[in-house]
Scaffold this motif. Structure first.
Motif, PDB file in Angstrom:
ATOM      1  N   LEU A   1      84.003  51.735  45.727  1.00 47.84           N
ATOM      2  CA  LEU A   1      82.621  52.164  45.621  1.00 47.84           C
ATOM      3  C   LEU A   1      82.267  53.143  46.729  1.00 47.84           C
ATOM      4  O   LEU A   1      82.791  53.053  47.833  1.00 47.84           O
ATOM      5  N   ALA A   2      81.367  54.045  46.411  1.00 47.89           N
ATOM      6  CA  ALA A   2      80.868  55.019  47.387  1.00 47.89           C
ATOM      7  C   ALA A   2      79.346  54.918  47.415  1.00 47.89           C
ATOM      8  O   ALA A   2      78.730  54.566  46.411  1.00 47.89           O
ATOM      9  N   PRO A   3      78.740  55.232  48.548  1.00 44.27           N
ATOM     10  CA  PRO A   3      77.281  55.133  48.648  1.00 44.27           C
ATOM     11  C   PRO A   3      76.576  56.210  47.835  1.00 44.27           C
ATOM     12  O   PRO A   3      77.170  57.248  47.497  1.00 44.27           O
ATOM     13  N   ASP A   4      75.311  55.983  47.542  1.00 47.38           N
ATOM     14  CA  ASP A   4      74.502  57.000  46.870  1.00 47.38           C
ATOM     15  C   ASP A   4      74.559  58.294  47.658  1.00 47.38           C
ATOM     16  O   ASP A   4      74.536  58.286  48.885  1.00 47.38           O
ATOM     17  N   GLY A   5      74.653  59.409  46.959  1.00 48.74           N
ATOM     18  CA  GLY A   5      74.693  60.718  47.598  1.00 48.74           C
ATOM     19  C   GLY A   5      76.086  61.224  47.895  1.00 48.74           C
ATOM     20  O   GLY A   5      76.273  62.393  48.231  1.00 48.74           O
ATOM     21  N   ALA A   6      77.095  60.364  47.777  1.00 51.73           N
ATOM     22  CA  ALA A   6      78.471  60.798  48.055  1.00 51.73           C
ATOM     23  C   ALA A   6      79.003  61.623  46.891  1.00 51.73           C
ATOM     24  O   ALA A   6      78.910  61.228  45.736  1.00 51.73           O
ATOM     25  N   ALA A   7      79.554  62.780  47.206  1.00 53.80           N
ATOM     26  CA  ALA A   7      80.155  63.646  46.194  1.00 53.80           C
ATOM     27  C   ALA A   7      81.673  63.667  46.315  1.00 53.80           C
ATOM     28  O   ALA A   7      82.380  63.903  45.346  1.00 53.80           O
ATOM     29  N   ARG A   8      82.179  63.434  47.541  1.00 53.24           N
ATOM     30  CA  ARG A   8      83.608  63.432  47.796  1.00 53.24           C
ATOM     31  C   ARG A   8      83.948  62.312  48.768  1.00 53.24           C
ATOM     32  O   ARG A   8      83.111  61.880  49.545  1.00 53.24           O
ATOM     33  N   VAL A   9      85.186  61.879  48.714  1.00 57.07           N
ATOM     34  CA  VAL A   9      85.688  60.865  49.630  1.00 57.07           C
ATOM     35  C   VAL A   9      86.999  61.366  50.232  1.00 57.07           C
ATOM     36  O   VAL A   9      87.754  62.083  49.570  1.00 57.07           O
ATOM     37  N   ARG A  10      87.209  61.033  51.502  1.00 59.07           N
ATOM     38  CA  ARG A  10      88.484  61.328  52.165  1.00 59.07           C
ATOM     39  C   ARG A  10      89.061  60.016  52.663  1.00 59.07           C
ATOM     40  O   ARG A  10      88.363  59.219  53.282  1.00 59.07           O
TER      41      ARG A  10
END
Length: 82
Positions: free
Chosen positions: A23-32
């Motif tokens: 899962l990624a937080p609201d507003g996240a567009a990319r993850v590294r």
């Protein structure tokens, strides 16, 4: 491969999934995510979820907490104290 709470996932404490996904937080567009072997993998986030499995590639294992970035490239810190 890893169990934990939603809070653990959002705070990046669940980092050793194979392949890295979560899962990624609201507003996240990319993850590294840094993965075993010294590589850093960057991927798009869709509907607050990321999955770093890429068909035809090796299975990566995350070794550090994920870092999230918004659409403008600014890093998000969702678990920082308010």
């Amino acid at each position: 491969m890893t169990c934990g709470s939603l809070t653990d996932a959002l705070q990046g404490r669940k980092r050793w999934t194979i392949p890295p996904a979560g899962l990624a937080p609201d507003g996240a567009a990319r993850v590294r995510v840094r993965v075993r072997g010294g590589k850093t993998i960057t991927a798009a986030v869709h509907n607050n979820y990321y999955d770093l499995h890429r068909p035809g590639t090796e299975q990566y294992a995350g070794i550090a907490p994920p870092r999230w970035f918004d659409a403008t490239g600014h890093e998000l810190h969702p678990h920082a104290a308010s």
